[in-house]
Design a protein around this motif. Sequence first.
Motif, PDB file in Angstrom:
ATOM      1  N   PRO A   1     -12.492  11.168   7.804  1.00 35.97           N
ATOM      2  CA  PRO A   1     -13.819  10.799   7.312  1.00 35.97           C
ATOM      3  C   PRO A   1     -13.850  10.726   5.791  1.00 35.97           C
ATOM      4  CG  PRO A   1     -13.971  12.520   8.977  1.00 35.97           C
ATOM      5  CD  PRO A   1     -12.523  12.369   8.652  1.00 35.97           C
ATOM      6  N   GLY A   2     -14.400   9.644   5.268  1.00 35.81           N
ATOM      7  CA  GLY A   2     -14.539   9.491   3.831  1.00 35.81           C
ATOM      8  C   GLY A   2     -13.380   8.819   3.137  1.00 35.81           C
ATOM      9  N   ALA A   3     -12.257   8.657   3.811  1.00 33.66           N
ATOM     10  CA  ALA A   3     -11.105   7.993   3.198  1.00 33.66           C
ATOM     11  C   ALA A   3     -11.346   6.488   3.158  1.00 33.66           C
ATOM     12  CB  ALA A   3      -9.835   8.307   3.976  1.00 33.66           C
ATOM     13  N   THR A   4     -11.119   5.877   2.029  1.00 32.19           N
ATOM     14  CA  THR A   4     -11.422   4.453   1.872  1.00 32.19           C
ATOM     15  C   THR A   4     -10.201   3.554   2.025  1.00 32.19           C
ATOM     16  OG1 THR A   4     -11.179   4.614  -0.532  1.00 32.19           O
ATOM     17  CG2 THR A   4     -13.385   4.952   0.381  1.00 32.19           C
ATOM     18  N   PHE A   5      -9.019   4.119   2.067  1.00 31.62           N
ATOM     19  CA  PHE A   5      -7.833   3.310   2.315  1.00 31.62           C
ATOM     20  C   PHE A   5      -7.761   2.989   3.805  1.00 31.62           C
ATOM     21  CE2 PHE A   5      -6.710   5.248  -1.717  1.00 31.62           C
ATOM     22  CZ  PHE A   5      -6.050   4.221  -2.384  1.00 31.62           C
ATOM     23  N   GLU A   6      -7.604   1.730   4.139  1.00 31.47           N
ATOM     24  CA  GLU A   6      -7.611   1.315   5.525  1.00 31.47           C
ATOM     25  C   GLU A   6      -6.259   1.547   6.193  1.00 31.47           C
ATOM     26  OE1 GLU A   6      -6.142  -2.221   3.128  1.00 31.47           O
ATOM     27  OE2 GLU A   6      -7.599  -0.578   2.887  1.00 31.47           O
ATOM     28  N   VAL A   7      -6.274   1.660   7.530  1.00 30.63           N
ATOM     29  CA  VAL A   7      -5.033   1.744   8.285  1.00 30.63           C
ATOM     30  C   VAL A   7      -4.210   0.487   8.002  1.00 30.63           C
ATOM     31  CG1 VAL A   7      -4.028   1.782  10.597  1.00 30.63           C
ATOM     32  CG2 VAL A   7      -5.996   3.228  10.076  1.00 30.63           C
ATOM     33  N   GLY A   8      -2.937   0.691   7.707  1.00 30.66           N
ATOM     34  CA  GLY A   8      -2.060  -0.413   7.344  1.00 30.66           C
ATOM     35  C   GLY A   8      -1.867  -0.583   5.856  1.00 30.66           C
ATOM     36  N   ALA A   9      -2.684   0.092   5.041  1.00 27.67           N
ATOM     37  CA  ALA A   9      -2.540  -0.008   3.588  1.00 27.67           C
ATOM     38  C   ALA A   9      -1.253   0.674   3.141  1.00 27.67           C
ATOM     39  CB  ALA A   9      -3.737   0.620   2.892  1.00 27.67           C
ATOM     40  N   ARG A  10      -0.599   0.082   2.156  1.00 23.60           N
ATOM     41  CA  ARG A  10       0.582   0.702   1.549  1.00 23.60           C
ATOM     42  C   ARG A  10       0.110   1.552   0.379  1.00 23.60           C
ATOM     43  NH1 ARG A  10       4.310  -2.487  -0.862  1.00 23.60           N
ATOM     44  NH2 ARG A  10       6.005  -1.061  -0.311  1.00 23.60           N
ATOM     45  N   VAL A  11       0.471   2.822   0.392  1.00 24.33           N
ATOM     46  CA  VAL A  11      -0.023   3.756  -0.606  1.00 24.33           C
ATOM     47  C   VAL A  11       1.129   4.612  -1.127  1.00 24.33           C
ATOM     48  CG1 VAL A  11      -2.361   3.881   0.330  1.00 24.33           C
ATOM     49  CG2 VAL A  11      -0.611   5.466   1.168  1.00 24.33           C
ATOM     50  N   ALA A  12       0.915   5.168  -2.295  1.00 20.11           N
ATOM     51  CA  ALA A  12       1.805   6.185  -2.856  1.00 20.11           C
ATOM     52  C   ALA A  12       0.929   7.288  -3.412  1.00 20.11           C
ATOM     53  CB  ALA A  12       2.694   5.596  -3.950  1.00 20.11           C
TER      54      ALA A  12
END
Length: 342
Positions: free
Chosen positions: A85-96
């Motif tokens: 809840p509250g996370a704005t990065f979508e599933v599938g996003a590439r993050v570091a």
Amino acid sequence: MPSTLPASMRTSMRAWRSLAPGLDALALVEVPRPEPGPNEMLVRVEAAALNFADLLMVDDRYQVRPQRPFTMGQEMAGTVVAAGPGATFEVGARVAGKAEAGAFAEYAVMGQNLAMRVPDGVAAATAAAMPVVYTTALVALTESTVVVPGERVLVTAAAGGFGLAAVEVARSLGAFVIAAAGGADKCALARAHGADAAIDYRSENLADAVKALTDGRGVDVLVDAVGGDAKDLLRLLAWGGRFLVTGFAGGTIPQIPANRLLLRRLSAIGVYFRPEHDGPMLARVAARLSDLAARGAVRPHVGAVHAFDALPAALAALRDRGTTGKLILQVAADGGQRVDRT
């Protein structure tokens, strides 16, 4: 015995756990996959980066001391597979991003305020080298103080992961950057990453070289991650200069003489950040770092890539200081993208 099923079909995962102090007490074991909480993402880890803080943590010498057994690792890059809840990065996003612990595993939880979006075309191994050292460099040079074009910035241990990041960030801000490193090859590496001048402190007197490069004035900002004798470093600063303390990789915490600060109006600034205190600042820094990476203004130097199963040997290489740039643990494939070792 670890499962032979693909990671995507398991509810457990392989992870490097610290069972007792020391590298000899690391174990690669099967543990339950973590779950993301509020403002967190579950990330399939593709690459993780090693830091001196990992060595301190495994020896119980770091300021953060997780209760054992705990999963090692603080820096990673991968793909979001679930969001709390509250996370704005979508599933599938590439993050570091960074975690207090848990990155040396097939899956890890990453906090929203410690994550950056990985630009297209940047390999996971390259992205994993960014969050800790570049965030620290940006916090140091754009938040703890503000470097302006034309200022002279000296970076010690400039061929290490953080040192190269500080060189690149300072150069991106328009500073005249002086790199101090041990050996001609390390000085050449610092120049390749943007240093205007490099001093081999093994063959040159650092103070004399800095004086010559600054017409006797000294540097406006000194970025130090080594520690040691602060008196000698303070002598390298110009009137009103800023001494940025970012760590003690050399093992000795410097004693800073207040009288030297007073007589030359110097500032000693500790560079540190905590998510619970610095959320807005870290969001600014993450956005700035993602932009710099997209524009090619920062190019992390990956000194070596180690297989996931080889973590203890990789940490030993970092401990023994036979490395340059960042050491990367390859946890999973990331689509065959190029790793930048420039």
